[in-house]
Design a protein around this motif. Sequence first.
Motif, mmCIF file in Angstrom:
data_model
loop_
_atom_site.group_PDB
_atom_site.id
_atom_site.type_symbol
_atom_site.label_atom_id
_atom_site.label_comp_id
_atom_site.label_asym_id
_atom_site.label_seq_id
_atom_site.Cartn_x
_atom_site.Cartn_y
_atom_site.Cartn_z
ATOM 1 N N GLU A 197 -15.371 -0.973 14.330
ATOM 2 C CA GLU A 197 -16.305 -0.209 13.516
ATOM 3 C C GLU A 197 -15.965 1.280 13.548
ATOM 4 N N ARG A 198 -15.640 1.769 14.738
ATOM 5 C CA ARG A 198 -15.287 3.190 14.836
ATOM 6 C C ARG A 198 -14.026 3.490 14.033
ATOM 7 N N LEU A 199 -13.055 2.579 14.091
ATOM 8 C CA LEU A 199 -11.810 2.810 13.348
ATOM 9 C C LEU A 199 -12.045 2.829 11.844
ATOM 10 N N ALA A 200 -13.056 2.072 11.407
ATOM 11 C CA ALA A 200 -13.351 2.025 9.969
ATOM 12 C C ALA A 200 -13.684 3.417 9.448
ATOM 13 N N ALA A 201 -14.189 4.286 10.341
ATOM 14 C CA ALA A 201 -14.545 5.649 9.942
ATOM 15 C C ALA A 201 -13.311 6.435 9.504
ATOM 16 N N ALA A 202 -12.133 6.033 9.971
ATOM 17 C CA ALA A 202 -10.906 6.732 9.561
ATOM 18 C C ALA A 202 -10.636 6.499 8.074
ATOM 19 N N ASP A 203 -11.197 5.416 7.542
ATOM 20 C CA ASP A 203 -11.111 5.129 6.118
ATOM 21 C C ASP A 203 -9.652 5.050 5.648
ATOM 22 N N ARG A 204 -8.839 4.367 6.415
ATOM 23 C CA ARG A 204 -7.432 4.173 6.064
ATOM 24 C C ARG A 204 -7.143 2.677 5.974
ATOM 25 N N PRO A 205 -6.097 2.286 5.218
ATOM 26 C CA PRO A 205 -5.696 0.877 5.238
ATOM 27 C C PRO A 205 -5.473 0.454 6.694
ATOM 28 N N THR A 206 -6.029 -0.698 7.059
ATOM 29 C CA THR A 206 -5.980 -1.136 8.457
ATOM 30 C C THR A 206 -5.388 -2.535 8.521
ATOM 31 N N TYR A 207 -4.377 -2.699 9.351
ATOM 32 C CA TYR A 207 -3.732 -4.011 9.479
ATOM 33 C C TYR A 207 -3.934 -4.542 10.883
ATOM 34 N N LEU A 208 -4.182 -5.834 10.990
ATOM 35 C CA LEU A 208 -4.377 -6.465 12.294
ATOM 36 C C LEU A 208 -3.110 -7.198 12.692
ATOM 37 N N LEU A 209 -2.590 -6.854 13.855
ATOM 38 C CA LEU A 209 -1.362 -7.480 14.347
ATOM 39 C C LEU A 209 -1.696 -8.311 15.579
ATOM 40 N N PRO A 210 -1.320 -9.583 15.572
ATOM 41 C CA PRO A 210 -1.758 -10.482 16.644
ATOM 42 C C PRO A 210 -1.098 -10.165 17.982
ATOM 43 N N LEU A 248 -0.413 16.755 6.239
ATOM 44 C CA LEU A 248 0.569 15.674 6.152
ATOM 45 C C LEU A 248 -0.131 14.384 5.733
ATOM 46 N N GLY A 249 0.643 13.431 5.216
ATOM 47 C CA GLY A 249 0.069 12.193 4.705
ATOM 48 C C GLY A 249 -0.302 11.223 5.826
ATOM 49 N N VAL A 250 -1.575 10.868 5.897
ATOM 50 C CA VAL A 250 -2.008 9.878 6.880
ATOM 51 C C VAL A 250 -1.795 8.499 6.276
ATOM 52 N N GLY A 251 -1.111 7.626 7.018
ATOM 53 C CA GLY A 251 -0.827 6.277 6.529
ATOM 54 C C GLY A 251 -1.874 5.289 6.991
ATOM 55 N N ALA A 252 -1.427 4.236 7.668
ATOM 56 C CA ALA A 252 -2.304 3.137 8.038
ATOM 57 C C ALA A 252 -2.726 3.222 9.501
ATOM 58 N N ASP A 307 0.824 -1.204 0.000
ATOM 59 C CA ASP A 307 0.000 0.000 0.000
ATOM 60 C C ASP A 307 0.860 1.256 0.000
ATOM 61 N N TRP A 308 2.171 1.116 0.191
ATOM 62 C CA TRP A 308 3.024 2.277 0.447
ATOM 63 C C TRP A 308 4.139 2.443 -0.558
ATOM 64 N N ASP A 309 3.902 2.034 -1.797
ATOM 65 C CA ASP A 309 4.889 2.291 -2.838
ATOM 66 C C ASP A 309 5.107 3.807 -2.908
ATOM 67 N N ARG A 357 6.368 16.992 4.240
ATOM 68 C CA ARG A 357 5.123 17.337 3.550
ATOM 69 C C ARG A 357 4.945 16.610 2.217
ATOM 70 N N SER A 358 5.980 15.904 1.780
ATOM 71 C CA SER A 358 5.900 15.270 0.464
ATOM 72 C C SER A 358 5.140 13.952 0.555
ATOM 73 N N PRO A 359 4.703 13.425 -0.600
ATOM 74 C CA PRO A 359 4.022 12.119 -0.604
ATOM 75 C C PRO A 359 4.956 10.989 -0.195
ATOM 76 N N GLU A 360 6.237 11.292 -0.005
ATOM 77 C CA GLU A 360 7.177 10.271 0.453
ATOM 78 C C GLU A 360 7.013 9.960 1.941
ATOM 79 N N THR A 361 6.227 10.766 2.652
ATOM 80 C CA THR A 361 6.064 10.576 4.094
ATOM 81 C C THR A 361 4.638 10.139 4.431
ATOM 82 N N ALA A 362 4.519 9.119 5.286
ATOM 83 C CA ALA A 362 3.202 8.689 5.762
ATOM 84 C C ALA A 362 3.260 8.515 7.276
ATOM 85 N N VAL A 363 2.205 8.963 7.950
ATOM 86 C CA VAL A 363 2.127 8.845 9.410
ATOM 87 C C VAL A 363 1.152 7.716 9.754
#
Length: 343
Positions: A306-319, A235-239, A7-9, A203-209
């Motif tokens: 469900e609430r996090l889904a509102a952020a509408d960002r790629p979401t990863y689940l870490l065990p 700024l760029g919001v990441g995952a 997702d972060w090319d 500020r560039s698209p090279e950065t994601a938070v």
Amino acid sequence: MSARDSDWDGVRLHVVTGKGGTGKTTLAASLALALAGGGRTVLLVEVEGRQGIAQLFDCPPLPYEERRVAGAPDGGDVYALAVDAEAALMDYLELFYGMRRAGQALTRFGVVDFATTIAPGARDVLLTGKATEAVRRRVGRERRRGAPRDPAESAPHVYDAVVLDAPPTGRIAQFLNVNAEVAGLARVGPIRNHADRVMEVIRSPETAVHFATVLEEMPVQETLDGVAEIGSVGLGVGAVLVNMVRPPVLYAEALSAAAEGDVDLAAIAGGLKAAGFEDAEAAAADLRGEVVDHARRVRVEAGMSERLAAADRPTYLLPFIGEGIDLAALHTLAAALREQGGA
Ligand SMILES: Nc1ncnc2c1ncn2[C@@H]1O[C@H](COP(=O)(O)OP(=O)(O)O)[C@@H](O)[C@H]1O
Ligand SMILES: [Mg+2]
């Protein structure tokens, strides 16, 4: 470099924030390992002065120097750096004014304390400056006084990606958006140019938070607030990195019944008896409480997802890793990130 489905090319500076204790340091390290896959070189940077990375990779405290701390299974290296504001200031004094020795004298007279404590904007720009410098650095043109400022654009980058284990959500926008404050301190000159170059990268698209969270009320709220705030300062919001995920241990039907307090005590006692428990009735009564707690927690977590889904960002689940976090656990989390498109 291998082609991959991420997702972060195009993103080369990954900033990991989140509420304290949700796993920023752990996930920043895992992301660095994941990004190093396929023979890449990644730098993991820590700025809070806690030596969390050294602990995580079970190596001696990191000096103010980039050190290799781990390798990805299919090739690739993770380097780490613990940035300290005072050492970074010495760097810049030398770089801009050729005054390392003077810098050391300044420390003695407390001027460095001024720049690093009294002027937090200056402190932040020194820290982010180290990370963004590593993002820009190109092979064959190590930073040297008198060396050309902008080495050949064609030379490959030293690091394919830089991962920053950043301050918590409450301070992240200010930490990254340091330009305004530094402008007040230095309107012109090399410090100002430096601040501008830092902001150019951030500020560039090279950065994601990216936001680390767990499925609980406070961290989820901080994540949603943080996503909005980072977006609003441009700024760029990441995952969204949902950490410590535990799969439910019951089927959906049993879960919803249990959440209402409806648990088949006789069935549990029967099962325990069959397994050879002495006092199956009493054990079943104890277990009932745990089953209800579990079912209620699963229900709360579903609401949080469900609430996090509102952020509408790629979401990863870490065990959640019950054995604790060691190098093997970091590899497990890195693999989970890669499988989900996070690296
Ligand atoms: N996926 C996980 N499974 C189990 N324990 C975890 C996981 N992620 C983090 N931890 C543990 O939680 C604690 C906080 O993690 P840490 O990465 O230090 O958070 P932060 O940097 O946000 O304060 C540490 O003890 C860490 O080992
Ligand atoms: Mg940490």
